[in-house]
Design a protein around this motif. Structure first.
Motif, PDB file in Angstrom:
ATOM      1  N   ASP A   1      26.457  56.631  53.612  1.00 47.07           N
ATOM      2  CA  ASP A   1      27.748  56.122  53.153  1.00 47.07           C
ATOM      3  C   ASP A   1      27.707  55.564  51.726  1.00 47.07           C
ATOM      4  O   ASP A   1      28.690  55.680  50.986  1.00 47.07           O
ATOM      5  CB  ASP A   1      28.304  55.083  54.126  1.00 47.07           C
ATOM      6  CG  ASP A   1      27.336  53.955  54.439  1.00 47.07           C
ATOM      7  OD1 ASP A   1      26.212  53.936  53.890  1.00 47.07           O
ATOM      8  OD2 ASP A   1      27.690  53.078  55.256  1.00 47.07           O
ATOM      9  N   ALA A   2      26.577  54.994  51.322  1.00 42.57           N
ATOM     10  CA  ALA A   2      26.482  54.499  49.940  1.00 42.57           C
ATOM     11  C   ALA A   2      26.514  55.669  48.953  1.00 42.57           C
ATOM     12  O   ALA A   2      27.104  55.570  47.863  1.00 42.57           O
ATOM     13  CB  ALA A   2      25.209  53.684  49.748  1.00 42.57           C
ATOM     14  N   ASN A   3      25.887  56.790  49.318  1.00 46.66           N
ATOM     15  CA  ASN A   3      25.943  57.981  48.470  1.00 46.66           C
ATOM     16  C   ASN A   3      27.381  58.480  48.335  1.00 46.66           C
ATOM     17  O   ASN A   3      27.828  58.858  47.246  1.00 46.66           O
ATOM     18  CB  ASN A   3      25.062  59.087  49.047  1.00 46.66           C
ATOM     19  CG  ASN A   3      23.584  58.829  48.845  1.00 46.66           C
ATOM     20  OD1 ASN A   3      23.197  57.982  48.051  1.00 46.66           O
ATOM     21  ND2 ASN A   3      22.753  59.557  49.562  1.00 46.66           N
ATOM     22  N   LEU A   4      28.108  58.505  49.453  1.00 52.27           N
ATOM     23  CA  LEU A   4      29.492  58.960  49.398  1.00 52.27           C
ATOM     24  C   LEU A   4      30.365  57.996  48.611  1.00 52.27           C
ATOM     25  O   LEU A   4      31.314  58.411  47.941  1.00 52.27           O
ATOM     26  CB  LEU A   4      30.043  59.140  50.812  1.00 52.27           C
ATOM     27  CG  LEU A   4      29.462  60.308  51.607  1.00 52.27           C
ATOM     28  CD1 LEU A   4      30.100  60.380  52.986  1.00 52.27           C
ATOM     29  CD2 LEU A   4      29.652  61.630  50.872  1.00 52.27           C
ATOM     30  N   THR A   5      30.052  56.709  48.678  1.00 55.76           N
ATOM     31  CA  THR A   5      30.788  55.734  47.874  1.00 55.76           C
ATOM     32  C   THR A   5      30.614  56.032  46.388  1.00 55.76           C
ATOM     33  O   THR A   5      31.581  55.985  45.609  1.00 55.76           O
ATOM     34  CB  THR A   5      30.308  54.309  48.186  1.00 55.76           C
ATOM     35  OG1 THR A   5      30.619  54.000  49.552  1.00 55.76           O
ATOM     36  CG2 THR A   5      30.972  53.284  47.285  1.00 55.76           C
ATOM     37  N   ALA A   6      29.390  56.370  45.989  1.00 55.68           N
ATOM     38  CA  ALA A   6      29.142  56.731  44.585  1.00 55.68           C
ATOM     39  C   ALA A   6      29.913  57.988  44.208  1.00 55.68           C
ATOM     40  O   ALA A   6      30.519  58.061  43.125  1.00 55.68           O
ATOM     41  CB  ALA A   6      27.646  56.932  44.358  1.00 55.68           C
ATOM     42  N   ILE A   7      29.912  58.980  45.095  1.00 56.49           N
ATOM     43  CA  ILE A   7      30.665  60.215  44.816  1.00 56.49           C
ATOM     44  C   ILE A   7      32.150  59.910  44.694  1.00 56.49           C
ATOM     45  O   ILE A   7      32.841  60.429  43.809  1.00 56.49           O
ATOM     46  CB  ILE A   7      30.407  61.255  45.926  1.00 56.49           C
ATOM     47  CG1 ILE A   7      28.959  61.741  45.860  1.00 56.49           C
ATOM     48  CG2 ILE A   7      31.365  62.438  45.789  1.00 56.49           C
ATOM     49  CD1 ILE A   7      28.558  62.624  47.019  1.00 56.49           C
ATOM     50  N   GLY A   8      32.661  59.051  45.586  1.00 56.62           N
ATOM     51  CA  GLY A   8      34.069  58.689  45.519  1.00 56.62           C
ATOM     52  C   GLY A   8      34.439  58.003  44.220  1.00 56.62           C
ATOM     53  O   GLY A   8      35.446  58.345  43.584  1.00 56.62           O
ATOM     54  N   GLU A   9      33.612  57.038  43.796  1.00 58.74           N
ATOM     55  CA  GLU A   9      33.896  56.332  42.543  1.00 58.74           C
ATOM     56  C   GLU A   9      33.754  57.257  41.335  1.00 58.74           C
ATOM     57  O   GLU A   9      34.444  57.091  40.330  1.00 58.74           O
ATOM     58  CB  GLU A   9      32.975  55.117  42.405  1.00 58.74           C
ATOM     59  CG  GLU A   9      33.243  53.997  43.400  1.00 58.74           C
ATOM     60  CD  GLU A   9      34.539  53.239  43.156  1.00 58.74           C
ATOM     61  OE1 GLU A   9      35.183  53.465  42.101  1.00 58.74           O
ATOM     62  OE2 GLU A   9      34.922  52.419  44.010  1.00 58.74           O
ATOM     63  N   HIS A  10      32.862  58.242  41.437  1.00 56.76           N
ATOM     64  CA  HIS A  10      32.694  59.218  40.359  1.00 56.76           C
ATOM     65  C   HIS A  10      33.883  60.165  40.302  1.00 56.76           C
ATOM     66  O   HIS A  10      34.344  60.560  39.220  1.00 56.76           O
ATOM     67  CB  HIS A  10      31.405  60.009  40.583  1.00 56.76           C
ATOM     68  CG  HIS A  10      30.971  60.801  39.393  1.00 56.76           C
ATOM     69  ND1 HIS A  10      30.547  62.112  39.485  1.00 56.76           N
ATOM     70  CD2 HIS A  10      30.892  60.487  38.068  1.00 56.76           C
ATOM     71  CE1 HIS A  10      30.223  62.557  38.288  1.00 56.76           C
ATOM     72  NE2 HIS A  10      30.421  61.583  37.404  1.00 56.76           N
ATOM     73  N   GLU A  11      34.379  60.530  41.461  1.00 57.69           N
ATOM     74  CA  GLU A  11      35.483  61.491  41.552  1.00 57.69           C
ATOM     75  C   GLU A  11      36.816  60.866  41.160  1.00 57.69           C
ATOM     76  O   GLU A  11      37.613  61.475  40.451  1.00 57.69           O
ATOM     77  CB  GLU A  11      35.572  62.010  42.990  1.00 57.69           C
ATOM     78  CG  GLU A  11      36.591  63.107  43.229  1.00 57.69           C
ATOM     79  CD  GLU A  11      36.113  64.477  42.781  1.00 57.69           C
ATOM     80  OE1 GLU A  11      36.968  65.383  42.683  1.00 57.69           O
ATOM     81  OE2 GLU A  11      34.910  64.646  42.521  1.00 57.69           O
ATOM     82  N   ALA A  12      37.071  59.645  41.632  1.00 60.90           N
ATOM     83  CA  ALA A  12      38.416  59.106  41.472  1.00 60.90           C
ATOM     84  C   ALA A  12      38.454  57.604  41.223  1.00 60.90           C
ATOM     85  O   ALA A  12      39.511  56.991  41.370  1.00 60.90           O
ATOM     86  CB  ALA A  12      39.237  59.423  42.735  1.00 60.90           C
ATOM     87  N   GLY A  13      37.321  57.002  40.844  1.00 62.09           N
ATOM     88  CA  GLY A  13      37.289  55.557  40.716  1.00 62.09           C
ATOM     89  C   GLY A  13      36.701  55.055  39.421  1.00 62.09           C
ATOM     90  O   GLY A  13      36.893  55.640  38.348  1.00 62.09           O
ATOM     91  N   ALA A  14      35.908  54.009  39.520  1.00 58.12           N
ATOM     92  CA  ALA A  14      35.424  53.287  38.343  1.00 58.12           C
ATOM     93  C   ALA A  14      34.419  54.072  37.513  1.00 58.12           C
ATOM     94  O   ALA A  14      34.179  53.729  36.354  1.00 58.12           O
ATOM     95  CB  ALA A  14      34.789  51.966  38.787  1.00 58.12           C
TER      96      ALA A  14
END
Length: 380
Positions: free
Chosen positions: A182-195
């Motif tokens: 889940d931490a890896n996916l959090t990084a992908i999410g922030e890279h895709e559409a976040g900070a």
């Protein structure tokens, strides 16, 4: 060559949005007749559709084309200790259904059933059948070990480390399944559409019930040799005596949510959650502010350690503790000034609790687009 042309046209429409045939030809370098044939093929297979007409200057109007988002759907699932989050998205990444459910499971079997029922509810909400889902990505605490079909280092979910669990998840959710930390996916999410949009080297630390980190290097997720890159909860934080339990002296024991409560309690506060500590700190309670400052010092140790190895341009903080950057920033900077000359920029995550789910959807889309075209007799 025909298939390569289709790939180029689709990629152009995905990357830059709806366009006319002349615009696609100009952007791809393909001739107008080649683009026209590719669009015809793709439209026949339901992969692109017309989106109206436009007039650009004098002359006849031109047909505008776009990727058909309804050509397939993906399922993203984020399994947390307190909540299971599920979303269905179309091929454009637009979420068309969402279902969240409290995680009350006390065994792996119960959690498996809860995940399946939540997924079915989200799919039904989207007006789809489960078989319509092209790809599913599950985010979960732990490190997937595909050789033994096991999740390792997931102590906060009862029974979740049992052998063969990944196979069980596949049988419950379908074969087109990816299970990711889940931490890896959090990084992908922030890279895709976040900070972390547009940042190629960064880390995303989630600090809450546990501590994890997703690492992105050169724009790609870095997992390490055994998938355990970013398991920073195991960073030694003061060497424990030989008689200590195995996890004592590790960063997670020193800086996760329970430790914030312990630090506040040691200062005479009667609190049960870290959320209460940060609330009191915002209200100006000196004891709560002191506990927050100590937490910041411990997190500064984490950031200094990571900065010395990875040299990230950015550190994104998330999770129940990490999201309190407004209170943590100043003491963090003071502690880092004493610890290291390496000072990456520290920012809060922008996606909050939806970061891992956003990353799951983004990851699923990468697989789904290929699968859809193969199923429709096309090679992307």
């Amino acid at each position: 060559m025909r298939e390569l042309n289709q790939r180029a046209v689709l990629e152009r429409l995905r990357r830059k949005g709806p366009a006319t045939r002349p615009q696609i030809a100009a952007d791809t370098g393909l001739s107008k007749p080649t683009v026209g044939q590719a669009l015809l093929d793709l439209e026949q297979h339901g992969l692109v559709r017309t989106a109206g007409r436009t007039i650009s200057g004098p002359g006849r109007s031109a047909v505008v084309y776009e990727v058909n988002p309804a050509a397939g759907h993906v399922l993203g699932i984020d399994i947390g200790r307190g909540l299971v989050r599920v979303a269905v998205a179309d091929l454009s990444g637009t979420v068309v259904a969402r279902f969240d459910e409290r995680n009350k499971a006390r065994s792996a079997g119960a959690l498996m059933r809860s995940v399946r029922s939540s997924a079915e509810a989200a799919v039904a909400q989207a007006g789809l059948r489960f078989g319509d889902i092209v790809a599913t990505v599950v985010g979960t605490p732990g490190v997937p070990d595909h050789r033994s079909a096991t999740l390792r280092r997931a102590p906060n979910l009862p029974g979740w480390e049992r052998k063969g669990l990944l196979n069980e998840l596949s049988s419950v959710l379908g074969t087109e399944l990816v299970v990711e930390n889940d931490a890896n996916l959090t990084a992908i999410g922030e890279h895709e559409a976040g900070a972390a949009r547009g940042v190629d080297v960064f880390v995303c630390a989630t600090v809450g019930t546990g501590i994890g980190m997703g690492i992105v290097v050169d724009g790609a997720l870095f997992r390490g040799a055994h998938g355990a890159a970013g398991e920073i909860g195991y960073l030694p934080y003061g060497w424990p005596p030989p008689s200590s339990p195995p996890r004592e002296g590790m960063l997670e024991s020193a800086a996760a949510a329970h430790s914030v409560v312990e630090m506040a309690s040691a200062r005479g506060l009667s609190v049960r959650t870290a959320k209460e500590v940060f609330r009191l700190a915002r209200e100006g309670d000196a004891r709560a502010l002191s506990a927050v400052e100590e937490e910041a010092a411990r997190l500064a140790f984490m950031i200094a350690s990571v900065a010395a190895v990875i040299d990230p341009a950015l550190v994104v903080l998330g999770g129940g503790i990490g999201k309190n950057v407004d209170l943590l920033a100043e003491p963090l900077e003071r502690a880092l000034a004493h610890a290291t000359p390496l000072r990456p920029k520290i920012v809060p995550g922008e996606l909050g609790e939806d970061a891992a789910l956003t990353g799951a959807i983004a990851t699923a889309l990468r697989t789904a687009r290929d699968v859809v075209f193969v199923r429709r007799g096309q090679v992307l």
